[in-house]
Every structure is written in structure tokens, then in C-alpha cells.
Motif scaffolding. Structure first.
Motif, PDB file in Angstrom:
ATOM      1  N   ARG A 122       0.836  -1.194   0.000  1.00 18.54           N
ATOM      2  CA  ARG A 122       0.000   0.000   0.000  1.00 18.54           C
ATOM      3  C   ARG A 122       0.870   1.243   0.000  1.00 18.54           C
ATOM      4  NH1 ARG A 122      -4.438  -0.179   4.762  1.00 18.54           N
ATOM      5  NH2 ARG A 122      -6.147  -0.920   3.505  1.00 18.54           N
ATOM      6  N   SER A 123       0.381   2.290  -0.630  1.00 20.17           N
ATOM      7  CA  SER A 123       1.100   3.555  -0.556  1.00 20.17           C
ATOM      8  C   SER A 123       0.897   4.155   0.837  1.00 20.17           C
ATOM      9  CB  SER A 123       0.583   4.526  -1.622  1.00 20.17           C
ATOM     10  OG  SER A 123      -0.660   5.073  -1.231  1.00 20.17           O
ATOM     11  N   PHE A 124       1.803   5.034   1.184  1.00 19.58           N
ATOM     12  CA  PHE A 124       1.731   5.696   2.488  1.00 19.58           C
ATOM     13  C   PHE A 124       0.387   6.400   2.652  1.00 19.58           C
ATOM     14  CE2 PHE A 124       2.434   9.576   5.017  1.00 19.58           C
ATOM     15  CZ  PHE A 124       2.789   8.997   6.226  1.00 19.58           C
ATOM     16  N   LYS A 125      -0.047   7.120   1.631  1.00 25.12           N
ATOM     17  CA  LYS A 125      -1.303   7.868   1.722  1.00 25.12           C
ATOM     18  C   LYS A 125      -2.497   6.934   1.900  1.00 25.12           C
ATOM     19  CE  LYS A 125       0.279  11.941  -0.622  1.00 25.12           C
ATOM     20  NZ  LYS A 125       0.075  12.946  -1.627  1.00 25.12           N
ATOM     21  N   ASP A 126      -2.483   5.792   1.218  1.00 21.81           N
ATOM     22  CA  ASP A 126      -3.573   4.828   1.389  1.00 21.81           C
ATOM     23  C   ASP A 126      -3.586   4.264   2.803  1.00 21.81           C
ATOM     24  OD1 ASP A 126      -4.394   5.175  -1.232  1.00 21.81           O
ATOM     25  OD2 ASP A 126      -3.273   3.437  -1.981  1.00 21.81           O
ATOM     26  N   THR A 127      -2.412   4.029   3.348  1.00 23.25           N
ATOM     27  CA  THR A 127      -2.306   3.505   4.714  1.00 23.25           C
ATOM     28  C   THR A 127      -2.843   4.516   5.715  1.00 23.25           C
ATOM     29  OG1 THR A 127      -0.389   2.180   4.099  1.00 23.25           O
ATOM     30  CG2 THR A 127      -0.705   2.603   6.440  1.00 23.25           C
ATOM     31  N   ILE A 128      -2.452   5.774   5.552  1.00 25.09           N
ATOM     32  CA  ILE A 128      -2.933   6.833   6.454  1.00 25.09           C
ATOM     33  C   ILE A 128      -4.451   6.963   6.341  1.00 25.09           C
ATOM     34  CG2 ILE A 128      -2.885   9.335   6.898  1.00 25.09           C
ATOM     35  CD1 ILE A 128      -0.350   7.899   7.782  1.00 25.09           C
ATOM     36  N   LYS A 129      -4.970   6.951   5.123  1.00 24.03           N
ATOM     37  CA  LYS A 129      -6.420   7.090   4.904  1.00 24.03           C
ATOM     38  C   LYS A 129      -7.185   5.926   5.534  1.00 24.03           C
ATOM     39  CE  LYS A 129      -9.806   8.035   1.337  1.00 24.03           C
ATOM     40  NZ  LYS A 129     -10.137   9.432   1.378  1.00 24.03           N
ATOM     41  N   ALA A 130      -6.684   4.717   5.364  1.00 15.81           N
ATOM     42  CA  ALA A 130      -7.352   3.542   5.941  1.00 15.81           C
ATOM     43  C   ALA A 130      -7.347   3.609   7.467  1.00 15.81           C
ATOM     44  CB  ALA A 130      -6.673   2.263   5.458  1.00 15.81           C
ATOM     45  N   ARG A 131      -6.235   3.996   8.035  1.00 19.32           N
ATOM     46  CA  ARG A 131      -6.161   4.065   9.500  1.00 19.32           C
ATOM     47  C   ARG A 131      -7.052   5.182  10.029  1.00 19.32           C
ATOM     48  NH1 ARG A 131      -1.460   3.929  13.571  1.00 19.32           N
ATOM     49  NH2 ARG A 131      -2.687   3.901  15.487  1.00 19.32           N
ATOM     50  N   ALA A 132      -7.049   6.335   9.368  1.00 22.64           N
ATOM     51  CA  ALA A 132      -7.876   7.456   9.810  1.00 22.64           C
ATOM     52  C   ALA A 132      -9.363   7.122   9.734  1.00 22.64           C
ATOM     53  CB  ALA A 132      -7.571   8.699   8.977  1.00 22.64           C
ATOM     54  N   ALA A 133      -9.738   6.295   8.770  1.00 19.05           N
ATOM     55  CA  ALA A 133     -11.148   5.934   8.608  1.00 19.05           C
ATOM     56  C   ALA A 133     -11.659   5.080   9.754  1.00 19.05           C
ATOM     57  CB  ALA A 133     -11.340   5.197   7.285  1.00 19.05           C
ATOM     58  N   THR A 134     -10.768   4.349  10.404  1.00 19.02           N
ATOM     59  CA  THR A 134     -11.215   3.404  11.433  1.00 19.02           C
ATOM     60  C   THR A 134     -10.753   3.721  12.844  1.00 19.02           C
ATOM     61  OG1 THR A 134      -9.293   1.984  11.046  1.00 19.02           O
ATOM     62  CG2 THR A 134     -11.283   1.514   9.761  1.00 19.02           C
ATOM     63  N   ASP A 135      -9.881   4.710  12.999  1.00 18.04           N
ATOM     64  CA  ASP A 135      -9.258   4.943  14.305  1.00 18.04           C
ATOM     65  C   ASP A 135      -9.381   6.413  14.696  1.00 18.04           C
ATOM     66  OD1 ASP A 135      -7.568   5.181  16.508  1.00 18.04           O
ATOM     67  OD2 ASP A 135      -5.973   3.953  15.634  1.00 18.04           O
ATOM     68  N   ARG A 142      -2.044  18.518   5.404  1.00 18.31           N
ATOM     69  CA  ARG A 142      -2.439  18.058   4.067  1.00 18.31           C
ATOM     70  C   ARG A 142      -2.768  16.559   4.097  1.00 18.31           C
ATOM     71  NH1 ARG A 142       1.739  19.836   1.400  1.00 18.31           N
ATOM     72  NH2 ARG A 142       2.922  17.925   1.642  1.00 18.31           N
ATOM     73  N   ASP A 143      -1.930  15.773   4.787  1.00 13.77           N
ATOM     74  CA  ASP A 143      -2.220  14.341   4.925  1.00 13.77           C
ATOM     75  C   ASP A 143      -3.531  14.125   5.669  1.00 13.77           C
ATOM     76  OD1 ASP A 143       0.081  13.605   3.574  1.00 13.77           O
ATOM     77  OD2 ASP A 143       1.236  13.210   5.405  1.00 13.77           O
ATOM     78  N   TYR A 144      -3.773  14.929   6.716  1.00  7.15           N
ATOM     79  CA  TYR A 144      -5.013  14.816   7.490  1.00  7.15           C
ATOM     80  C   TYR A 144      -6.225  15.119   6.605  1.00  7.15           C
ATOM     81  CZ  TYR A 144      -8.454  15.532  11.163  1.00  7.15           C
ATOM     82  OH  TYR A 144      -9.577  15.448  11.955  1.00  7.15           O
ATOM     83  N   ILE A 145      -6.131  16.181   5.822  1.00 10.44           N
ATOM     84  CA  ILE A 145      -7.238  16.552   4.926  1.00 10.44           C
ATOM     85  C   ILE A 145      -7.504  15.428   3.930  1.00 10.44           C
ATOM     86  CG2 ILE A 145      -7.958  18.138   3.092  1.00 10.44           C
ATOM     87  CD1 ILE A 145      -6.275  20.313   4.652  1.00 10.44           C
ATOM     88  N   ASN A 146      -6.452  14.939   3.295  1.00  5.31           N
ATOM     89  CA  ASN A 146      -6.611  13.851   2.320  1.00  5.31           C
ATOM     90  C   ASN A 146      -7.173  12.590   2.964  1.00  5.31           C
ATOM     91  OD1 ASN A 146      -5.785  14.954  -0.202  1.00  5.31           O
ATOM     92  ND2 ASN A 146      -3.677  14.927   0.504  1.00  5.31           N
ATOM     93  N   ALA A 147      -6.804  12.318   4.200  1.00  5.54           N
ATOM     94  CA  ALA A 147      -7.231  11.088   4.872  1.00  5.54           C
ATOM     95  C   ALA A 147      -8.638  11.186   5.455  1.00  5.54           C
ATOM     96  CB  ALA A 147      -6.247  10.742   5.989  1.00  5.54           C
ATOM     97  N   THR A 148      -9.151  12.386   5.606  1.00  2.00           N
ATOM     98  CA  THR A 148     -10.469  12.529   6.249  1.00  2.00           C
ATOM     99  C   THR A 148     -11.507  13.065   5.266  1.00  2.00           C
ATOM    100  OG1 THR A 148      -9.821  14.689   7.160  1.00  2.00           O
ATOM    101  CG2 THR A 148      -9.535  12.748   8.598  1.00  2.00           C
ATOM    102  N   VAL A 149     -11.589  14.364   5.109  1.00  2.00           N
ATOM    103  CA  VAL A 149     -12.681  14.962   4.331  1.00  2.00           C
ATOM    104  C   VAL A 149     -12.358  15.171   2.863  1.00  2.00           C
ATOM    105  CG1 VAL A 149     -13.629  16.107   6.358  1.00  2.00           C
ATOM    106  CG2 VAL A 149     -12.033  17.343   4.912  1.00  2.00           C
ATOM    107  N   GLY A 150     -11.092  15.292   2.523  1.00  2.73           N
ATOM    108  CA  GLY A 150     -10.708  15.583   1.147  1.00  2.73           C
ATOM    109  C   GLY A 150     -10.805  17.074   0.866  1.00  2.73           C
ATOM    110  N   PHE A 151     -10.048  17.519  -0.130  1.00  2.00           N
ATOM    111  CA  PHE A 151      -9.998  18.944  -0.441  1.00  2.00           C
ATOM    112  C   PHE A 151     -11.285  19.477  -1.054  1.00  2.00           C
ATOM    113  CE2 PHE A 151      -5.459  18.432   0.218  1.00  2.00           C
ATOM    114  CZ  PHE A 151      -5.137  19.631   0.830  1.00  2.00           C
TER     115      PHE A 151
END
Length: 111
Positions: free
Chosen positions: A5-18, A46-55
Motif C-alpha cells: 500500500r502507498s503511504f497515503k492509502d495507509t494513512i487514509k485507511a487508518r484514519a477511517a477506522t481509528d 495536508r495528509d489529514y485533509i486527504n485522509a479525512t474529508v478531502g480537499f
């Protein structure tokens, strides 16, 4: 070599569940900004925005075009304080993560 997984996908997946991870990510971004490490703080935000609500959704909430927000949080971006605090306020509302400022605990030395 297996694909990972890419780093961004990993961050997004973790943010979605944790929720604790989401909270820690936003807290870290703001702590970095407040300590003067603006470049790293913007990157984490920027990582937080991408992992949660999106721009796109953030742009609607803040009333600023998404491309402007992306530029603002790019490596060369220089957000004004009013824009930065508007984004942080909106992120708190959209994600349910609320921050509070408290003084650091004082370390006392005994002579």
C-alpha cells in the motif's frame, strides 16, 4: 517484490477506522505549526485533509476553491492566518476532532 500500500492509502485507511489516530494527526499538525515548523505542519495537515474529508468537501465548507487550498498546503504554499484558522475550524467541525489549547505543564527545579 510484492506490491504494498502507498503511504497515503495507509494513512487514509487508518484514519477511517481509528478516531484516536485522527485526533493525534490533527493535534500533531497544529503542534508543529505552533512550534514554528510550518513546512512539516502543513504537510501533516495536508495528509489529514486527504485522509479525512478531502480537499473538495473542505473547499465547500471553507468557501475557497480546492485548488487554492491545495496550493496553500503545498511545500511552497504560504497560507494567511485567517485562512489557516478557518481550515482548522472547519476540519474540527467536519471530522468531530476538537482541539483545545492548554499551557504546557511547568517543570519545577528544586535547588
Amino acid at each position: 517484490m510484492p506490491l504494498t500500500r502507498s503511504f497515503k492509502d495507509t494513512i487514509k485507511a487508518r484514519a477511517a477506522t481509528d478516531s484516536a489516530f485522527r485526533s493525534a494527526l490533527l493535534t500533531e499538525a497544529v503542534d508543529l505549526l505552533l512550534s514554528g515548523d510550518v513546512g512539516t505542519g502543513k504537510a501533516v495537515l495536508r495528509d489529514y485533509i486527504n485522509a479525512t474529508v478531502g480537499f473538495e468537501d473542505l473547499a465547500e465548507e471553507v468557501g475557497t476553491p480546492s485548488k487554492s487550498l491545495m496550493r496553500m498546503f503545498s511545500a511552497k504554499g504560504n497560507p494567511r492566518a485567517d485562512n489557516l484558522f478557518s481550515v482548522i475550524s472547519s476540519l474540527q467541525q467536519l471530522t468531530g476532532v476538537h482541539l483545545a489549547v492548554r499551557p504546557a505543564s511547568r517543570q519545577t527545579t528544586h535547588s
